[in-house]
Design an enzyme around this catalytic site. Structure first.
Site: not given
Ligand code: BEZ
Length: 238
Positions: A55, A138
């Site tokens: 993110c 997402r």
């Molecule tokens: C992230 O790195 O943004 C992420 C990865 C797995 C679950 C939630 C966020």
């Protein structure tokens, strides 16, 4: 009754429908969506959680490209099920501490919605329990100036989005609207476009008889050139 609730819980907006309306608190104050974006294109997108690496890379990329989206009259609105103070702390950390792929001192100035009740995320089908029942996937909703959903893309938690593709989507939708054409696979401004748009009546060949710049691969598949300059002249924000 239970069944109806189940159906409601999984109902998702679809392409061609009005974007569901909501009011929410964001890092830039309250928003009234999509009403206050009337006349603008807008990308409403969700991310799973603040203070997570994928993110963070996405927010830095999106914020760095905000001007490019603005050139096409397109605004950005983010959402996660985190609270406002988490959002503020995360965005401050990004600005003050994170240097990534040449991006540094990145300030996120577009609104990031707090959605701790998951009301908005649920309305938009951003909670997909097979992936996570406590985080939004997402999701990307591209919404036109009339508040109609024009494109929906979902990515899982582990996969960061391709932001060049999101910009390409906005440009291609606007080009299709302006020139009443469709865009072929991997289209970029300057590439040939398809006439007529899929689903319209009559063959392209009939309708374009005598137009020499058209190329037909068969009766159902015709293209014509539109220069990059002509596309940009029509769609770039004046
Ligand atoms: C992230 O790195 O943004 C992420 C990865 C797995 C679950 C939630 C966020």
């Amino acid at each position: 009754m239970e069944n109806i609730q189940e159906i409601k819980a999984v109902s998702m907006p679809r392409i061609g429908e009005k974007a569901p309306a909501f009011k929410a608190v964001t890092t830039q104050g309250e928003i009234n969506f999509p009403q206050q974006y009337s006349g603008n294109w807008v990308i409403l997108f969700s991310h799973p959680a603040d203070f997570t690496p994928v993110c963070t890379s996405e927010f830095m990329t999106f914020a760095s490209m905000e001007d490019q989206f603005a050139k096409y009259n397109c605004k950005l609105v983010g959402l996660s099920v985190d609270g406002l103070y988490s959002h503020i702390a995360w965005l401050r950390t990004i600005k003050e501490k994170i240097e990534y792929k040449g991006m540094k001192n990145v300030e996120v100035t577009f609104p990031l919605i707090e959605d701790i009740t998951m009301e908005v995320a649920t309305k938009y089908g951003m909670i997909q329990p097979g992936e996570s029942s406590t985080k939004a996937v997402r999701a990307v909703f591209v919404i036109d100036p009339k508040g109609i959903i024009r494109t929906i893309i979902y990515y899982p938690l582990s996969l960061g989005r391709n932001f060049d593709e999101l910009l390409r989507v906005v440009i291609a939708l606007q080009t299709a609207d302006e020139f009443s054409i469709a865009t072929p696979a991997d289209w970029r401004p300057g590439d040939d476009v398809i006439v007529p748009p899929a689903g319209s009546c009559g063959t392209a060949k009939d309708r374009m008889e005598g137009k020499e710049d058209m190329k037909c691969y068969d009766w159902f598949f015709c293209t014509k050139p539109i220069s990059k300059e002509a596309v940009m002249e029509k769609i770039l924000k004046k």
